[in-house]
Design a protein around this motif. Structure first.
Motif, PDB file in Angstrom:
ATOM      1  N   LEU A   1       0.809  -1.221   0.000  1.00  0.00           N
ATOM      2  CA  LEU A   1       0.000   0.000   0.000  1.00  0.00           C
ATOM      3  C   LEU A   1       0.841   1.269   0.000  1.00  0.00           C
ATOM      4  CD1 LEU A   1      -2.843  -0.927   2.525  1.00  0.00           C
ATOM      5  CD2 LEU A   1      -3.134  -0.455   0.081  1.00  0.00           C
ATOM      6  N   VAL A   2       2.000   1.213   0.651  1.00  0.00           N
ATOM      7  CA  VAL A   2       2.813   2.427   0.751  1.00  0.00           C
ATOM      8  C   VAL A   2       3.892   2.503  -0.333  1.00  0.00           C
ATOM      9  CG1 VAL A   2       2.385   2.605   3.234  1.00  0.00           C
ATOM     10  CG2 VAL A   2       4.450   1.444   2.429  1.00  0.00           C
ATOM     11  N   ASN A   3       3.916   1.507  -1.230  1.00  0.00           N
ATOM     12  CA  ASN A   3       4.926   1.582  -2.285  1.00  0.00           C
ATOM     13  C   ASN A   3       4.455   2.496  -3.417  1.00  0.00           C
ATOM     14  OD1 ASN A   3       3.423   0.191  -4.292  1.00  0.00           O
ATOM     15  ND2 ASN A   3       4.358  -1.783  -3.835  1.00  0.00           N
ATOM     16  N   LYS A   4       5.361   2.791  -4.347  1.00  0.00           N
ATOM     17  CA  LYS A   4       5.071   3.797  -5.384  1.00  0.00           C
ATOM     18  C   LYS A   4       3.889   3.407  -6.260  1.00  0.00           C
ATOM     19  CE  LYS A   4       9.705   5.784  -5.750  1.00  0.00           C
ATOM     20  NZ  LYS A   4      10.873   6.040  -6.645  1.00  0.00           N
ATOM     21  N   LYS A   5       3.786   2.130  -6.600  1.00  0.00           N
ATOM     22  CA  LYS A   5       2.690   1.711  -7.476  1.00  0.00           C
ATOM     23  C   LYS A   5       1.333   1.957  -6.831  1.00  0.00           C
ATOM     24  CE  LYS A   5       0.540  -2.201  -9.813  1.00  0.00           C
ATOM     25  NZ  LYS A   5       0.628  -3.636 -10.226  1.00  0.00           N
ATOM     26  N   ALA A   6       1.169   1.467  -5.597  1.00  0.00           N
ATOM     27  CA  ALA A   6      -0.123   1.607  -4.925  1.00  0.00           C
ATOM     28  C   ALA A   6      -0.435   3.068  -4.637  1.00  0.00           C
ATOM     29  CB  ALA A   6      -0.143   0.791  -3.634  1.00  0.00           C
ATOM     30  N   GLN A   7       0.576   3.832  -4.265  1.00  0.00           N
ATOM     31  CA  GLN A   7       0.350   5.252  -3.998  1.00  0.00           C
ATOM     32  C   GLN A   7      -0.093   5.974  -5.272  1.00  0.00           C
ATOM     33  OE1 GLN A   7       1.296   7.231  -0.635  1.00  0.00           O
ATOM     34  NE2 GLN A   7       0.151   5.314  -0.409  1.00  0.00           N
TER      35      GLN A   7
END
Length: 270
Positions: free
Chosen positions: A245-251
């Motif tokens: 959730l906190v990685n670049k893709k999900a953000q």
């Protein structure tokens, strides 16, 4: 087949079923979250991508923040995603949650009938607007369910110096969607998170009347359930979900999620 072979076959079948069950259970993450992330459609948008990237399924239990945190306290879920900073801090301080992470934010808005009988449209102070609603004994529909929205509403009444005991105040003990529907039917006022409002506004004869006050800021966190307290939970799966959730893709996905062309949440893990 001899009795002995039958016994071995039954035992082997039971072992295989046990292995399958264990594997499937390990692949499921139980998430307690707010009705706002559910009703807005955000989770329906994110979870297929998470499944594609990791193989995990997420079982979503949508409730008010108070109930979601209680599920975490009881060890009924692996991870919570909520929006009540004070309650979340207490949850972590008491040892129920670990690794709290900022995830995203939006804001609350005060909505009401197009006719706006309390004449609050455009007010820069949500506290003053609520005071007018109470002074004029207008209909106000409260979730009344100990959700993050309900907790915020109580703080706003306190800021207004008003005890919401006027005859027009109705606490319904429902999620955000049903609360907005009831406010629409009764042509009353309500506090809502912007995400759910945008998801529902096309069905409602209502308008956003008060927005932009700093008091209406609405941050979300993701918090893992303490594995020391509940060692049988799927902590590894929950950690994988939190990391994702906190990685670049999900953000980026969170920022790109829109309803009717409008962005519902702003990612802020960084």
């Amino acid at each position: 087949m001899t009795v002995r072979r039958k016994t071995k076959a039954i035992a082997l079948t039971g072992l295989l079923l046990s292995i399958c069950f264990t594997t499937n259970a390990a692949e499921v993450i139980r998430l307690a979250t707010t009705t706002s992330t559910y009703h807005s459609g955000l989770l329906d948008f994110l979870l297929p991508e998470f499944k594609k990237d990791t193989g995990y399924d997420v079982q979503v239990l949508a409730a008010g923040t108070g109930k979601a945190l209680k599920m975490g306290e009881n060890g009924d879920v692996d991870v919570v995603m909520t929006h009540a900073p004070n309650a979340e801090a207490t949850f972590v301080d008491k040892g129920f949650g670990v690794l709290p992470r900022a995830l995203m934010y939006n804001d609350f808005v005060l909505v009401g009938p197009q006719s706006d009988p309390a004449n609050i449209k455009g007010s820069k102070s949500v506290a003053q607007a609520l005071s007018k609603v109470a002074d004029m004994d207008q209909t106000f529909i409260s979730r009344g369910d100990d959700s993050g929205t309900h907790k915020k509403e109580r703080l706003l009444w306190d800021a207004a110096g008003v005890q919401p005991a006027f005859s027009g105040y109705k606490a319904v003990g429902q999620g955000m969607g049903p609360t907005l529907t009831m406010a629409n039917e009764l042509q009353g006022y309500a506090l809502t998170d912007r995400g759910t409002w945008l998801a529902y506004q096309s069905k409602l004869d209502m308008a956003v009347l008060v927005e932009g006050d700093d008091r209406l800021f609405n941050p979300y966190q993701v918090i893992l359930i303490n594995p020391t307290r509940y060692p049988d939970l799927n902590y590894q799966g929950a950690k994988t979900f939190s990391d994702w959730l906190v990685n670049k893709k999900a953000q980026h996905l969170i920022d790109s999620f829109k309803v009717s062309g409008q962005q519902l949440f702003v990612a802020n893990a960084s």
